[in-house]
Design an enzyme around this catalytic site. Structure first.
Site, PDB file in Angstrom:
ATOM      1  N   HIS A 257     -23.051  -1.789 -83.575  1.00 25.15           N
ATOM      2  CA  HIS A 257     -22.367  -1.191 -82.439  1.00 25.15           C
ATOM      3  C   HIS A 257     -21.196  -0.331 -82.888  1.00 25.15           C
ATOM      4  O   HIS A 257     -20.341  -0.025 -82.100  1.00 25.15           O
ATOM      5  CB  HIS A 257     -21.827  -2.282 -81.514  1.00 25.15           C
TER       6      HIS A 257
ATOM      7  N   LEU B 183     -24.461   2.635 -81.440  1.00 24.96           N
ATOM      8  CA  LEU B 183     -23.086   3.031 -81.701  1.00 24.96           C
ATOM      9  C   LEU B 183     -22.303   2.655 -80.444  1.00 24.96           C
ATOM     10  O   LEU B 183     -22.773   2.901 -79.327  1.00 24.96           O
ATOM     11  CB  LEU B 183     -22.977   4.536 -81.917  1.00 24.96           C
ATOM     12  N   ASP B 184     -21.103   2.103 -80.601  1.00 22.15           N
ATOM     13  CA  ASP B 184     -20.373   1.722 -79.399  1.00 22.15           C
ATOM     14  C   ASP B 184     -19.901   2.953 -78.626  1.00 22.15           C
ATOM     15  O   ASP B 184     -19.922   4.070 -79.142  1.00 22.15           O
ATOM     16  CB  ASP B 184     -19.226   0.746 -79.723  1.00 22.15           C
ATOM     17  N   ARG B 185     -19.484   2.733 -77.416  1.00 21.72           N
ATOM     18  CA  ARG B 185     -19.147   3.836 -76.512  1.00 21.72           C
ATOM     19  C   ARG B 185     -18.107   4.784 -77.097  1.00 21.72           C
ATOM     20  O   ARG B 185     -18.216   6.008 -76.973  1.00 21.72           O
ATOM     21  CB  ARG B 185     -18.624   3.264 -75.194  1.00 21.72           C
TER      22      ARG B 185
ATOM     23  N   SER C 130     -17.292   5.323 -80.200  1.00 17.09           N
ATOM     24  CA  SER C 130     -17.622   5.923 -81.491  1.00 17.09           C
ATOM     25  C   SER C 130     -18.578   7.089 -81.294  1.00 17.09           C
ATOM     26  O   SER C 130     -19.230   7.213 -80.263  1.00 17.09           O
ATOM     27  CB  SER C 130     -18.261   4.872 -82.409  1.00 17.09           C
TER      28      SER C 130
END
Length: 300
Positions: free
Chosen positions: A299, A99-101, A103
């Protein structure tokens, strides 16, 4: 056994990521730098970044609510906060899908290398469900465009058709079956929308449920069997029952497994919070993004 397969079986990362570690010189075999494609006889001592690897005795899968602001990596000198800073468990676990930063939401953590490898391959078409809020009203026509696929110029690729459901004037639910780099953010940006909130609520049959940011729960029993069945592509086991129920059982000690279409969040739980979880997500250069898109790493 190939070295990258052994590293994955120890729950460190996927085989593809293991290859990167080997090429970066961070893997040693009996005190000497490892080489790509290397095979092990079984008596060697393998270390990754100075830590000796120990084969997994019992596979563990944990559902964790990743808070916004946490970067999915073990080490990053530029990240303010990484998974290793905030996630704790008695045995070493790593993420199966990112998961991106900016999110938040469901992240599966495990020490089962084959499961990580299966989950990280975008070609497997695993369902991942998200709740999204954008800055301004999104039209029905725009939601339809999201569902039919958006061409992402920076990745030179069109997204797969997906399920989209309106939840409010600025909020919607989206179910993806691929894991392009920052996919939902890129899709919305292509339509001129900025994401204010993005939360993953389901991966295959595993739901975030009532977990709060930072909380975790161990996946066991029928739920775990279903996960392995779907991860292995068993389309006939949507509920963990049926002809392949026996084959769907997860391994007892570090082996591979087989996993059901997940269930959506309840309507009440589907509402994003009014405050918090905001993020704009800064993209990396297109070359790196294309490479990650080929790796099938999610991501969002």
């Amino acid at each position: 056994m190939r070295l990258n397969q052994y590293i994955a079986s120890c729950g460190v990362c996927s085989r593809r990521e293991a290859d990167r570690l080997i090429q970066a010189g961070e893997v040693m075999v009996d005190g000497r730098p490892a080489s790509p494609g290397m095979r092990l006889e079984g008596a060697e001592t393998v270390t990754v970044r100075g830590k000796k690897l120990i084969p997994v005795r019992e596979p563990v899968v944990v559902a964790w609510y990743k808070p916004a602001g946490v970067t999915c990596t073990a080490r990053d000198g530029h990240a303010e906060k990484t998974i290793t800073d905030v996630f704790r468990y008695p045995v070493r676990l790593t993420y199966a899908g990112r998961l991106d930063r900016d999110s938040e939401g469901l992240l599966l953590m495990t020490n089962d290398g084959p499961l990580i490898d299966a989950m990280m391959r975008g070609a497997n078409g695993h369902e991942k469900e998200y709740l999204v809020r954008v800055r301004r009203r999104i039209s029905d026509a725009e939601l339809h465009r999201l569902s039919t696929g958006i061409y992402l110029r920076e990745l030179e690729q069109k997204t797969r058709p997906c399920r989209v459901e309106r939840l409010g004037e600025r909020t919607f639910r989206i179910v993806l079956t691929q894991g392009l780099n920052r996919q939902i953010r890129r899709m919305c940006r292509t339509l001129g929308h900025e994401i204010r909130f993005l939360k993953r609520v389901r991966v295959l049959n595993i739901e975030l449920g009532d977990l709060k940011p930072g909380q975790q729960r161990k996946i066991t029993g029928r739920e775990l069997e279903e996960l392995y069945a779907l991860a292995a592509g068993d389309e006939r086991a949507p509920s963990g029952r049926g002809e392949k129920a026996e084959a769907a059982k997860p391994p007892r000690a570090g082996g591979n497994g087989n996993a059901p279409s997940g269930r959506g969040e309840k309507a009440e739980a589907a509402k994003p919070p009014r405050a918090g979880g905001d993020g704009n997500g800064r993209g990396r250069n297109s070359r790196e993004s294309r490479q990650k898109s080929r790796d099938g790493h999610s991501h969002e």
